[in-house]
Design an enzyme around this catalytic site. Sequence first.
Site, PDB file in Angstrom:
ATOM      1  N   HIS A  62      49.854  34.724  37.885  1.00 32.00           N
ATOM      2  CA  HIS A  62      48.767  34.835  39.095  1.00 32.00           C
ATOM      3  C   HIS A  62      47.637  35.146  38.771  1.00 32.00           C
ATOM      4  CE1 HIS A  62      51.993  33.420  41.774  1.00 32.00           C
ATOM      5  NE2 HIS A  62      52.858  34.425  41.363  1.00 32.00           N
ATOM      6  N   HIS A 111      39.507  44.247  38.275  1.00 32.96           N
ATOM      7  CA  HIS A 111      40.050  45.573  38.247  1.00 32.96           C
ATOM      8  C   HIS A 111      40.180  45.963  36.634  1.00 32.96           C
ATOM      9  CE1 HIS A 111      42.353  44.555  42.110  1.00 32.96           C
ATOM     10  NE2 HIS A 111      41.045  44.897  42.272  1.00 32.96           N
TER      11      HIS A 111
END
Length: 269
Positions: free
Chosen positions: A97, A142
């Site tokens: 994902h 991130h």
Amino acid sequence: MKLFFCSLFIVLLLLQYCSLPATPQEVENEREFDYNHHGEIGPHRWGEIKPEWSACNHGSMQSPIDLLNERVEVVPHLGRIHRDYKPSNATIRNRGHDIMLKWVDGAGTLEINGTEYVLQQCHWHSPSEHTINGKSFDLEAHLVHESPEGKVAVIGIMYTIGRPDTFLSSIIDHLSVVTDNEEHEEVIGVVNPRDIKLGSRKYYRYIGSLTVPPCTENVIWTMVRKVRTVTREQVRLLRVAIHDESDSNARPLQPINKRPVQLYRPSEN
């Protein structure tokens, strides 16, 4: 006085955090869950898929959150983000994902309250998972760090459509190799994490969780206040490389549950 008690609460949370046992990292194979909000393994069901993922549904310090001005306490004494990054060999992988860039032996450290967290990997979510005053952005990076004791600290950077991001431009050619291929981990050579620009000394700080299963809590989040730019094509290429039949890999906002959120803004003096 209000600022004093807010700062004291953050310190107590960090002290509690430092005494906890090592925490599990993000799952490497993301095909066991998805982002279909109405599906059997979508975000609202993650905590039911495995017992060790129960925090996804029942945790009280989950991420992402809305960084709302009314909740934020400006704290000048938090200090600048202390990064001591270094170039290091890296690989790139399609996790199912998202696209993850991983530094083989770490790529330097982030220091928070005397603890050093080694930079392990970075990955991207689109649209952004965190929001500012209810506004979502086009992409969020991130940078995931881990201490020797297994504690996790993440730097988040949000992007809006505009000029190209130079770091993404430097790795975009490698995406074709891992497109639709979750078995292959492509070696891309030495990557300097300092090429991932923050662009601002201002940042938000709060205690949250991983935004993917197992949704482990007590993660120290540092969200850069400045929203940087990325092209629509760069965002598209990150999504196309995954081909997970979804137009998003962003977890919905989570309740803040009265957690303090601090904003570091350098003093004018």
